[in-house]
Write an enzyme that holds these catalytic residues in place. Sequence first.
Site, PDB file in Angstrom:
ATOM      1  N   ARG A  79     121.551 117.452  16.974  1.00 17.24           N
ATOM      2  CA  ARG A  79     121.068 116.715  18.162  1.00 17.24           C
ATOM      3  C   ARG A  79     121.892 115.466  18.444  1.00 17.24           C
ATOM      4  O   ARG A  79     122.036 115.067  19.597  1.00 17.24           O
ATOM      5  CB  ARG A  79     119.605 116.311  17.969  1.00 17.24           C
ATOM      6  CG  ARG A  79     118.652 117.459  18.058  1.00 17.24           C
ATOM      7  CD  ARG A  79     117.220 116.983  17.955  1.00 17.24           C
ATOM      8  NE  ARG A  79     116.385 118.104  17.592  1.00 17.24           N
ATOM      9  CZ  ARG A  79     115.371 118.048  16.750  1.00 17.24           C
ATOM     10  NH1 ARG A  79     115.042 116.909  16.191  1.00 17.24           N
ATOM     11  NH2 ARG A  79     114.677 119.117  16.482  1.00 17.24           N
ATOM     12  N   PRO A  82     128.238 115.700  19.279  1.00 24.30           N
ATOM     13  CA  PRO A  82     128.751 116.231  20.541  1.00 24.30           C
ATOM     14  C   PRO A  82     128.588 117.751  20.566  1.00 24.30           C
ATOM     15  O   PRO A  82     128.538 118.392  19.525  1.00 24.30           O
ATOM     16  CB  PRO A  82     130.234 115.851  20.529  1.00 24.30           C
ATOM     17  CG  PRO A  82     130.421 114.918  19.405  1.00 24.30           C
ATOM     18  CD  PRO A  82     129.253 115.044  18.488  1.00 24.30           C
ATOM     19  N   LEU A  95     136.216 123.820  -7.320  1.00 27.08           N
ATOM     20  CA  LEU A  95     135.952 122.762  -8.288  1.00 27.08           C
ATOM     21  C   LEU A  95     135.639 123.475  -9.597  1.00 27.08           C
ATOM     22  O   LEU A  95     134.760 124.342  -9.638  1.00 27.08           O
ATOM     23  CB  LEU A  95     134.769 121.896  -7.857  1.00 27.08           C
ATOM     24  CG  LEU A  95     134.514 120.656  -8.720  1.00 27.08           C
ATOM     25  CD1 LEU A  95     133.935 119.537  -7.868  1.00 27.08           C
ATOM     26  CD2 LEU A  95     133.635 120.918  -9.896  1.00 27.08           C
ATOM     27  N   GLY A 103     129.482 119.713 -19.911  1.00 32.12           N
ATOM     28  CA  GLY A 103     128.387 118.902 -20.423  1.00 32.12           C
ATOM     29  C   GLY A 103     128.742 117.442 -20.638  1.00 32.12           C
ATOM     30  O   GLY A 103     127.930 116.679 -21.144  1.00 32.12           O
ATOM     31  N   GLY A 105     129.965 115.452 -18.042  1.00 36.63           N
ATOM     32  CA  GLY A 105     129.990 114.772 -16.753  1.00 36.63           C
ATOM     33  C   GLY A 105     131.274 114.943 -15.964  1.00 36.63           C
ATOM     34  O   GLY A 105     131.455 114.301 -14.931  1.00 36.63           O
ATOM     35  N   GLY A 107     132.292 117.512 -14.163  1.00 37.49           N
ATOM     36  CA  GLY A 107     132.044 118.093 -12.844  1.00 37.49           C
ATOM     37  C   GLY A 107     131.565 117.055 -11.848  1.00 37.49           C
ATOM     38  O   GLY A 107     132.028 117.000 -10.709  1.00 37.49           O
ATOM     39  N   TYR A 143     125.501 121.730  -6.465  1.00 33.29           N
ATOM     40  CA  TYR A 143     125.717 120.987  -5.225  1.00 33.29           C
ATOM     41  C   TYR A 143     124.403 120.522  -4.607  1.00 33.29           C
ATOM     42  O   TYR A 143     124.325 119.401  -4.080  1.00 33.29           O
ATOM     43  CB  TYR A 143     126.534 121.820  -4.233  1.00 33.29           C
ATOM     44  CG  TYR A 143     127.958 122.032  -4.694  1.00 33.29           C
ATOM     45  CD1 TYR A 143     128.839 120.959  -4.778  1.00 33.29           C
ATOM     46  CD2 TYR A 143     128.425 123.288  -5.053  1.00 33.29           C
ATOM     47  CE1 TYR A 143     130.146 121.140  -5.206  1.00 33.29           C
ATOM     48  CE2 TYR A 143     129.729 123.479  -5.479  1.00 33.29           C
ATOM     49  CZ  TYR A 143     130.579 122.399  -5.560  1.00 33.29           C
ATOM     50  OH  TYR A 143     131.867 122.572  -5.995  1.00 33.29           O
ATOM     51  N   HIS A 145     121.850 119.594  -6.150  1.00 35.84           N
ATOM     52  CA  HIS A 145     121.448 118.427  -6.937  1.00 35.84           C
ATOM     53  C   HIS A 145     121.998 117.134  -6.319  1.00 35.84           C
ATOM     54  O   HIS A 145     121.400 116.070  -6.444  1.00 35.84           O
ATOM     55  CB  HIS A 145     121.924 118.580  -8.388  1.00 35.84           C
ATOM     56  CG  HIS A 145     121.681 117.384  -9.241  1.00 35.84           C
ATOM     57  ND1 HIS A 145     120.430 117.085  -9.740  1.00 35.84           N
ATOM     58  CD2 HIS A 145     122.511 116.408  -9.663  1.00 35.84           C
ATOM     59  CE1 HIS A 145     120.509 115.966 -10.443  1.00 35.84           C
ATOM     60  NE2 HIS A 145     121.758 115.538 -10.415  1.00 35.84           N
TER      61      HIS A 145
END
Length: 171
Positions: A79, A82, A95, A103, A105, A107, A143, A145
């Site tokens: 909304r 454009p 990725l 485990g 961190g 990522g 993602y 998350h």
Amino acid sequence: MTAPSRQIEPLDKRHDRSAFACGSEALDRYLKQQARQDADKHVAAPFVLVYPPATRVLGYYTLSASTVCVDEIPETLTRKLPRYPLLPVTLLGRLAVDQSTKGQGAGTFLLMDALYRALSSATQIAAMAVVVEAKDDQAAAFYRHFNFLPLQPDPHRLFLPMNTIATLFEG
């Protein structure tokens, strides 16, 4: 003695990709065989996680320019946009994290760096969001998350509006 500081750098010839193994043959093969060619041809910009002075790649992601159809974005967000049929976005194409660093961190570290680079670039080359195409449910959950939203009609195709990304780095 302090732990080595991790760094994310543009992929170049000095980076050792040979031992990279994330558990996905396609992502491993891409880094080892295709990423440098994509960078040279300006098809994708690969970035790698290393612990300098070591050059062994422990994670990577790629960024490129892309578009999404306006119909793929939820109406509540369109909304205020454009009425263009296609909207510019930054594609976070891949990725992956080496299994030796899972485990820890890595990522999240890679994702935040990618989002920051996308936001910085959007001030010079417009992009209204970052889009990802999660390879499976686990990747999609990763993602989501971080508040990525699904694009229609594919729940594994997700996006994060640039305005939301900007709030991550305020202050």
